[in-house]
Design a protein around this motif. Sequence first.
Motif, PDB file in Angstrom:
ATOM      1  N   LEU A 285       0.808  -1.216   0.000  1.00 44.02           N
ATOM      2  CA  LEU A 285       0.000   0.000   0.000  1.00 44.02           C
ATOM      3  C   LEU A 285       0.844   1.270   0.000  1.00 44.02           C
ATOM      4  O   LEU A 285       0.430   2.292  -0.522  1.00 44.02           O
ATOM      5  CB  LEU A 285      -0.943   0.006   1.206  1.00 44.02           C
ATOM      6  N   GLU A 286       2.034   1.194   0.616  1.00 38.70           N
ATOM      7  CA  GLU A 286       2.911   2.357   0.699  1.00 38.70           C
ATOM      8  C   GLU A 286       4.326   1.955   0.322  1.00 38.70           C
ATOM      9  O   GLU A 286       4.727   0.820   0.547  1.00 38.70           O
ATOM     10  CB  GLU A 286       2.916   2.918   2.120  1.00 38.70           C
ATOM     11  N   ASP A 287       5.092   2.899  -0.195  1.00 37.38           N
ATOM     12  CA  ASP A 287       6.447   2.612  -0.661  1.00 37.38           C
ATOM     13  C   ASP A 287       7.346   2.013   0.410  1.00 37.38           C
ATOM     14  O   ASP A 287       8.145   1.140   0.140  1.00 37.38           O
ATOM     15  CB  ASP A 287       7.104   3.878  -1.222  1.00 37.38           C
ATOM     16  N   ASN A 288       7.237   2.476   1.632  1.00 36.74           N
ATOM     17  CA  ASN A 288       8.133   2.003   2.690  1.00 36.74           C
ATOM     18  C   ASN A 288       7.564   0.815   3.461  1.00 36.74           C
ATOM     19  O   ASN A 288       7.993   0.502   4.552  1.00 36.74           O
ATOM     20  CB  ASN A 288       8.459   3.148   3.655  1.00 36.74           C
ATOM     21  N   SER A 289       6.604   0.138   2.885  1.00 35.61           N
ATOM     22  CA  SER A 289       5.928  -0.970   3.555  1.00 35.61           C
ATOM     23  C   SER A 289       6.292  -2.303   2.907  1.00 35.61           C
ATOM     24  O   SER A 289       6.723  -2.355   1.756  1.00 35.61           O
ATOM     25  CB  SER A 289       4.416  -0.742   3.480  1.00 35.61           C
TER      26      SER A 289
ATOM     27  N   GLN B 130      -3.384   1.158  10.088  1.00 33.12           N
ATOM     28  CA  GLN B 130      -2.504   2.333  10.089  1.00 33.12           C
ATOM     29  C   GLN B 130      -2.649   3.141   8.798  1.00 33.12           C
ATOM     30  O   GLN B 130      -2.640   4.369   8.819  1.00 33.12           O
ATOM     31  CB  GLN B 130      -1.040   1.908  10.282  1.00 33.12           C
ATOM     32  N   TYR B 131      -2.784   2.443   7.681  1.00 41.10           N
ATOM     33  CA  TYR B 131      -2.969   3.083   6.384  1.00 41.10           C
ATOM     34  C   TYR B 131      -4.256   3.912   6.379  1.00 41.10           C
ATOM     35  O   TYR B 131      -4.263   5.069   5.949  1.00 41.10           O
ATOM     36  CB  TYR B 131      -3.013   1.992   5.315  1.00 41.10           C
ATOM     37  N   ILE B 132      -5.336   3.320   6.895  1.00 37.42           N
ATOM     38  CA  ILE B 132      -6.622   4.032   6.974  1.00 37.42           C
ATOM     39  C   ILE B 132      -6.480   5.257   7.875  1.00 37.42           C
ATOM     40  O   ILE B 132      -6.948   6.349   7.531  1.00 37.42           O
ATOM     41  CB  ILE B 132      -7.738   3.092   7.474  1.00 37.42           C
ATOM     42  N   ASN B 133      -5.821   5.094   9.023  1.00 39.80           N
ATOM     43  CA  ASN B 133      -5.628   6.232   9.931  1.00 39.80           C
ATOM     44  C   ASN B 133      -4.822   7.342   9.284  1.00 39.80           C
ATOM     45  O   ASN B 133      -5.076   8.518   9.522  1.00 39.80           O
ATOM     46  CB  ASN B 133      -4.940   5.785  11.222  1.00 39.80           C
ATOM     47  N   THR B 134      -3.846   6.975   8.455  1.00 42.90           N
ATOM     48  CA  THR B 134      -3.003   7.969   7.803  1.00 42.90           C
ATOM     49  C   THR B 134      -3.740   8.704   6.689  1.00 42.90           C
ATOM     50  O   THR B 134      -3.719   9.935   6.622  1.00 42.90           O
ATOM     51  CB  THR B 134      -1.733   7.302   7.223  1.00 42.90           C
ATOM     52  N   TYR B 135      -4.415   7.957   5.813  1.00 43.26           N
ATOM     53  CA  TYR B 135      -4.979   8.564   4.603  1.00 43.26           C
ATOM     54  C   TYR B 135      -6.471   8.882   4.680  1.00 43.26           C
ATOM     55  O   TYR B 135      -6.987   9.537   3.780  1.00 43.26           O
ATOM     56  CB  TYR B 135      -4.698   7.669   3.399  1.00 43.26           C
ATOM     57  N   CYS B 136      -7.136   8.435   5.716  1.00 42.96           N
ATOM     58  CA  CYS B 136      -8.585   8.629   5.797  1.00 42.96           C
ATOM     59  C   CYS B 136      -9.002   9.312   7.095  1.00 42.96           C
ATOM     60  O   CYS B 136     -10.166   9.246   7.491  1.00 42.96           O
ATOM     61  CB  CYS B 136      -9.300   7.284   5.666  1.00 42.96           C
ATOM     62  N   TYR B 137      -8.069   9.968   7.758  1.00 33.80           N
ATOM     63  CA  TYR B 137      -8.356  10.557   9.060  1.00 33.80           C
ATOM     64  C   TYR B 137      -9.554  11.508   9.019  1.00 33.80           C
ATOM     65  O   TYR B 137     -10.422  11.458   9.883  1.00 33.80           O
ATOM     66  CB  TYR B 137      -7.111  11.277   9.610  1.00 33.80           C
TER      67      TYR B 137
END
Length: 119
Positions: free
Chosen positions: A61-65, A103-110
Amino acid sequence: MDGHERRQLPRWQVKREAKVWLPQTQEFGLCFVEDINLKGLRASFNKRLPQEQTLKLSLVLEDNSDFMKIEAQIPWFKEEQGRWVYGLSFSKIMEWDKDKIYQYINTYCYDQIKGKWWA
Protein backbone atom coordinates in the motif's frame (compact mmCIF):
# COMPACT_ATOMS: atom_id res chain seq x y z
CA MET A 1 -26.81 -8.40 -7.14
CA ASP A 2 -29.78 -7.36 -5.08
CA GLY A 3 -28.54 -3.81 -4.47
CA HIS A 4 -28.45 -4.20 -0.68
CA GLU A 5 -25.31 -3.20 1.17
CA ARG A 6 -23.79 -6.29 2.78
CA ARG A 7 -20.64 -4.77 4.25
CA GLN A 8 -20.31 -4.92 8.01
CA LEU A 9 -17.67 -2.16 8.14
CA PRO A 10 -17.60 1.16 6.27
CA ARG A 11 -15.24 1.43 3.32
CA TRP A 12 -12.86 4.39 3.45
CA GLN A 13 -12.19 6.28 0.23
CA VAL A 14 -8.47 6.09 -0.57
CA LYS A 15 -7.91 6.61 -4.30
CA ARG A 16 -4.17 5.83 -4.13
CA GLU A 17 -1.82 3.72 -6.20
CA ALA A 18 -0.48 0.42 -4.80
CA LYS A 19 1.96 -2.24 -5.99
CA VAL A 20 0.66 -5.74 -6.56
CA TRP A 21 2.22 -9.16 -7.20
CA LEU A 22 0.05 -11.89 -8.72
CA PRO A 23 1.64 -15.33 -8.23
CA GLN A 24 -0.81 -16.87 -10.73
CA THR A 25 0.65 -14.78 -13.55
CA GLN A 26 4.13 -14.19 -12.03
CA GLU A 27 3.71 -10.46 -12.68
CA PHE A 28 4.27 -7.27 -10.72
CA GLY A 29 1.96 -4.40 -11.48
CA LEU A 30 0.16 -1.39 -10.16
CA CYS A 31 -3.42 -1.02 -9.11
CA PHE A 32 -5.46 1.91 -7.90
CA VAL A 33 -7.07 1.31 -4.50
CA GLU A 34 -10.42 3.09 -4.58
CA ASP A 35 -11.58 2.21 -1.07
CA ILE A 36 -10.60 -0.16 1.73
CA ASN A 37 -11.50 -1.58 5.13
CA LEU A 38 -10.20 -4.45 7.25
CA LYS A 39 -12.37 -6.97 5.36
CA GLY A 40 -11.73 -5.97 1.76
CA LEU A 41 -11.11 -3.33 -0.86
CA ARG A 42 -12.15 -2.04 -4.26
CA ALA A 43 -9.30 -1.67 -6.72
CA SER A 44 -8.90 -1.02 -10.43
CA PHE A 45 -6.33 -2.65 -12.70
CA ASN A 46 -5.27 -1.96 -16.28
CA LYS A 47 -5.96 -5.59 -17.20
CA ARG A 48 -8.26 -8.39 -16.19
CA LEU A 49 -7.25 -10.53 -13.21
CA PRO A 50 -7.16 -14.34 -13.36
CA GLN A 51 -10.66 -15.78 -13.03
CA GLU A 52 -10.31 -18.00 -9.99
CA GLN A 53 -12.48 -18.80 -6.99
CA THR A 54 -9.81 -17.48 -4.63
CA LEU A 55 -7.33 -14.89 -5.80
CA LYS A 56 -3.90 -14.88 -4.17
CA LEU A 57 -2.03 -11.60 -4.28
CA SER A 58 0.64 -9.62 -2.50
CA LEU A 59 -0.04 -5.94 -2.03
CA VAL A 60 2.12 -2.97 -1.02
CA LEU A 61 0.00 0.00 0.00
CA GLU A 62 2.91 2.36 0.70
CA ASP A 63 6.45 2.61 -0.66
CA ASN A 64 8.13 2.00 2.69
CA SER A 65 5.93 -0.97 3.55
CA ASP A 66 6.34 -4.72 3.12
CA PHE A 67 4.14 -6.88 0.92
CA MET A 68 0.93 -8.14 2.51
CA LYS A 69 0.04 -11.67 1.39
CA ILE A 70 -3.71 -11.84 0.90
CA GLU A 71 -6.24 -14.34 -0.34
CA ALA A 72 -9.51 -12.81 -1.49
CA GLN A 73 -12.85 -13.72 -3.01
CA ILE A 74 -14.10 -11.60 -5.91
CA PRO A 75 -17.82 -10.98 -5.32
CA TRP A 76 -18.03 -8.65 -8.33
CA PHE A 77 -16.03 -6.98 -11.08
CA LYS A 78 -16.75 -4.70 -14.02
CA GLU A 79 -14.99 -2.94 -16.85
CA GLU A 80 -15.11 0.82 -16.45
CA GLN A 81 -13.41 3.41 -18.69
CA GLY A 82 -10.84 0.92 -19.96
CA ARG A 83 -9.93 -0.44 -16.51
CA TRP A 84 -11.02 -3.55 -14.62
CA VAL A 85 -12.57 -2.72 -11.25
CA TYR A 86 -12.79 -5.48 -8.62
CA GLY A 87 -14.42 -5.88 -5.26
CA LEU A 88 -12.09 -8.04 -3.17
CA SER A 89 -13.27 -9.65 0.05
CA PHE A 90 -10.35 -10.88 2.16
CA SER A 91 -10.66 -14.58 2.96
CA LYS A 92 -7.15 -14.92 4.41
CA ILE A 93 -5.03 -12.11 5.83
CA MET A 94 -2.55 -12.14 8.71
CA GLU A 95 -3.24 -10.05 11.82
CA TRP A 96 -0.09 -7.93 11.33
CA ASP A 97 -1.29 -7.13 7.80
CA LYS A 98 -4.64 -6.01 9.22
CA ASP A 99 -2.59 -3.71 11.46
CA LYS A 100 -0.91 -2.26 8.34
CA ILE A 101 -4.33 -1.60 6.81
CA TYR A 102 -5.54 0.00 10.04
CA GLN A 103 -2.50 2.33 10.09
CA TYR A 104 -2.97 3.08 6.38
CA ILE A 105 -6.62 4.03 6.97
CA ASN A 106 -5.63 6.23 9.93
CA THR A 107 -3.00 7.97 7.80
CA TYR A 108 -4.98 8.56 4.60
CA CYS A 109 -8.58 8.63 5.80
CA TYR A 110 -8.36 10.56 9.06
CA ASP A 111 -10.73 13.31 7.90
CA GLN A 112 -13.31 10.74 6.83
CA ILE A 113 -13.05 8.91 10.16
CA LYS A 114 -13.31 12.15 12.11
CA GLY A 115 -16.34 13.20 10.04
CA LYS A 116 -18.11 9.85 10.45
CA TRP A 117 -17.52 9.24 14.15
CA TRP A 118 -17.43 12.78 15.56
CA ALA A 119 -19.97 14.52 13.35
